[in-house]
Motif scaffolding. Structure first.
Motif, short mmCIF file in Angstrom:
data_model
loop_
_atom_site.label_atom_id
_atom_site.label_comp_id
_atom_site.label_asym_id
_atom_site.label_seq_id
_atom_site.Cartn_x
_atom_site.Cartn_y
_atom_site.Cartn_z
N THR A 38 -6.28 2.64 -6.79
CA THR A 38 -6.71 2.49 -5.40
C THR A 38 -7.90 1.56 -5.29
O THR A 38 -8.87 1.68 -6.05
CB THR A 38 -7.07 3.86 -4.80
N THR A 39 -7.83 0.63 -4.34
CA THR A 39 -8.92 -0.32 -4.12
C THR A 39 -10.08 0.34 -3.40
O THR A 39 -9.96 1.46 -2.89
CB THR A 39 -8.43 -1.51 -3.28
N LYS A 40 -11.19 -0.37 -3.35
CA LYS A 40 -12.38 0.17 -2.69
C LYS A 40 -12.15 0.41 -1.20
O LYS A 40 -12.81 1.28 -0.59
CB LYS A 40 -13.56 -0.77 -2.90
N ASP A 62 0.86 -1.19 0.00
CA ASP A 62 0.00 0.00 0.00
C ASP A 62 0.89 1.23 0.00
O ASP A 62 1.42 1.64 1.03
CB ASP A 62 -0.91 0.00 1.23
N LEU A 63 1.05 1.82 -1.17
CA LEU A 63 1.98 2.94 -1.31
C LEU A 63 1.42 4.26 -0.78
O LEU A 63 2.17 5.24 -0.70
CB LEU A 63 2.39 3.09 -2.78
N SER A 64 0.18 4.29 -0.40
CA SER A 64 -0.34 5.50 0.23
C SER A 64 0.31 5.72 1.58
O SER A 64 0.30 6.84 2.11
CB SER A 64 -1.86 5.40 0.40
N GLY A 122 -0.29 1.48 -6.76
CA GLY A 122 0.65 2.03 -7.72
C GLY A 122 0.72 3.54 -7.66
O GLY A 122 -0.29 4.20 -7.38
N LEU A 123 1.90 4.09 -7.91
CA LEU A 123 2.08 5.54 -7.98
C LEU A 123 2.17 5.94 -9.45
O LEU A 123 2.97 5.39 -10.21
CB LEU A 123 3.36 5.95 -7.24
N GLY A 124 1.38 6.91 -9.83
CA GLY A 124 1.31 7.31 -11.22
C GLY A 124 2.58 7.98 -11.72
O GLY A 124 3.18 8.80 -11.02
N SER A 149 2.15 11.53 -0.76
CA SER A 149 0.94 12.24 -0.38
C SER A 149 -0.04 12.19 -1.54
O SER A 149 0.29 12.57 -2.67
CB SER A 149 1.25 13.71 -0.03
N LYS A 150 -1.24 11.74 -1.28
CA LYS A 150 -2.27 11.63 -2.30
C LYS A 150 -2.47 12.94 -3.06
O LYS A 150 -2.72 12.95 -4.26
CB LYS A 150 -3.59 11.20 -1.65
#
Length: 444
Positions: free
Chosen positions: A151-153, A130-132, A159-161, A138-139
């Motif tokens: 991002t999952t539900k 979980d890269l968050s 993944g980081l864009g 930072s999102k």
């Protein structure tokens, strides 16, 4: 970017690959195997003590070419970076899924193309970090819709864009002038503002005085992908149900593209194939659907005399074509170091450098005001402020529903669909062939 047999995303993948050259046609070598032995040494185990962080990539992502690995290694003398590159995403992605499923043979960082991210989120999240929660992430640094795609539900970001593909239309000023069309990018954009059918109308006007042997646009697949890229709802709905046959936006895009093909406005080529490359080299078309990575492709395939003859105008509607993410497998040998590297590579400053060198447009708005973006120029488009043009386009991209098999559907509509209209099939015949091919592939 991306690219390539290219599957729907192949093409789109190319797109991606390409896209991510955005187009990943050009790429390196290597395989999907683990690179660097046990990953503990940069010199084959002779005792240097450096930690080798490995990346599994498709196409030309550009990190190496932009000097980012070298820069990071100078900042972190104990780290050595090695990449494993597979040229085309349609070869890379199945192997990645196999490695994730078996939880073995994974690199420390793995790239995931946008056409595959939904499937990875839905089926492989448990295998990924979980890269968050990764240090320095930072999102708010990313476009909301880009962050959401990975991002999952339940809130896990896998993944980081890196890049996105804000849509524009690249056009040849000299060919437009010869056909009696305006050449100023603002006036050109007004020809089709707000409506893709106006783009086709512009093509009809181009054809009336078109230089001998030229088409208005490069290919039916390129036009179809551009139109679809501007739609919020495409091939799947939010529940994951395939709607491509019942979604009027897709059928309308197919029919409009078929009309352009029937009227001889688009070349009879499949993008990212040798014959299409030849049409670029010989200046056989006047316009092309143009995410930022397409400029890199045009540059690579054009003859020197084409430099400066292109310009970039706003697309009829904002859209996105292409993009990639960096994921960190939990089973990697160096999970901590991989998270730190992935966060650094996708920070605004680094993504601005990537755009400046490779043409991959940042998914981080913080990059858009940096000089490497605002002052960016491209050999093909001369003094055109491409960074500003694509940044403006990026601000209006709709939040799209990405399905688990977008790649298969996209490729079916282009490679087994609209291309057939250029070969004498009717739009109805092409649609039936495409949908049958897609349905068969989805059942596999």
């Amino acid at each position: 970017m991306r690219a390539r047999t290219r599957s729907a995303r192949n093409r789109a993948v190319v797109l991606a690959a390409v896209a991510s050259l955005g187009v990943g046609l050009l790429a390196g070598c290597a395989d999907d195997g683990n690179d660097g032995g046990d990953g503990s040494s940069s010199d084959g185990g002779n005792g240097s003590g450096k930690t080798t962080v490995t990346l599994g990539l498709f196409g030309t992502q550009g990190f190496k070419e932009a000097g980012l690995y070298t820069e990071y290694e100078k900042l972190h003398p104990d780290i050595k970076i090695a990449e494993n590159v597979v040229e085309r995403n349609e070869n890379y992605y199945p192997a990645l899924v196999n490695h994730l499923t078996t939880n073995s043979g994974l690199q420390d960082i793995q790239a995931v193309e946008v056409g595959n991210i939904a499937e990875v989120v839905q089926t492989q999240a448990s295998k990924l970090v979980d890269l968050s929660k990764a240090p320095g992430v930072s999102k708010s640094a990313w476009l909301d819709w880009k962050w959401s795609q990975a991002t999952t539900k339940d809130g896990q970001t896998v993944g980081l864009g890196t890049d996105i593909g804000p849509m524009a239309i690249c056009y040849r000023k000299d060919l437009f002038q010869q056909a009696g069309l305006p050449t100023d990018r603002t006036e050109v954009g007004k020809l089709w503002a707000g409506d893709w059918s106006k783009l086709v109308t512009a093509g009809e006007n181009f054809k009336k005085k078109a230089p001998k042997g030229t088409y208005f646009m490069d290919s039916p697949g390129g036009l179809l992908n551009a139109i679809v890229s501007s739609e919020k709802d495409k091939y799947f709905d939010s529940s994951g149900k395939a709607i491509y046959k019942s979604n009027p936006a897709i059928k309308n895009a197919f029919d409009l593209t078929s009309k352009a093909a029937t009227d001889g406005l688009v070349g009879a080529q499949t993008q990212f194939q040798p014959a299409w490359d030849t049409t670029i080299a010989n200046s056989k078309f006047a316009a092309v659907a143009c995410p930022p990575w397409m400029l890199g492709y045009l540059k690579g395939k054009s003859k020197p005399e084409s430099a400066g003859k292109w310009d970039v105008a706003a697309a009829p509607k904002a859209g996105n074509w292409g993009g990639t993410f960096l994921a960190v497998p939990k089973s990697g040998k160096h999970v901590k170091e991989a998270q730190e590297l992935a966060a650094w590579l996708t920070a605004p400053q680094q993504l601005a450098k990537l755009f400046n060198v490779q043409g991959s447009f940042p998914s981080t708005p913080g990059s858009y005001d940096l000089p490497l973006v605002t002052d960016a120029k491209n050999t093909m488009t001369g003094d055109s402020p491409i960074g500003k043009i694509f940044a403006e386009a990026a601000k209006s991209i709709p939040t799209q529903v990405i399905g688990p098999k977008d790649q298969i559907i996209q490729q079916g509509l282009t490679d087994n669909g609209v291309i057939l209209v250029t070969k004498g099939k009717s739009a109805a015949e092409a649609w039936n062939t495409a949908t049958k091919t897609i349905d068969n592939n989805l059942e596999k």
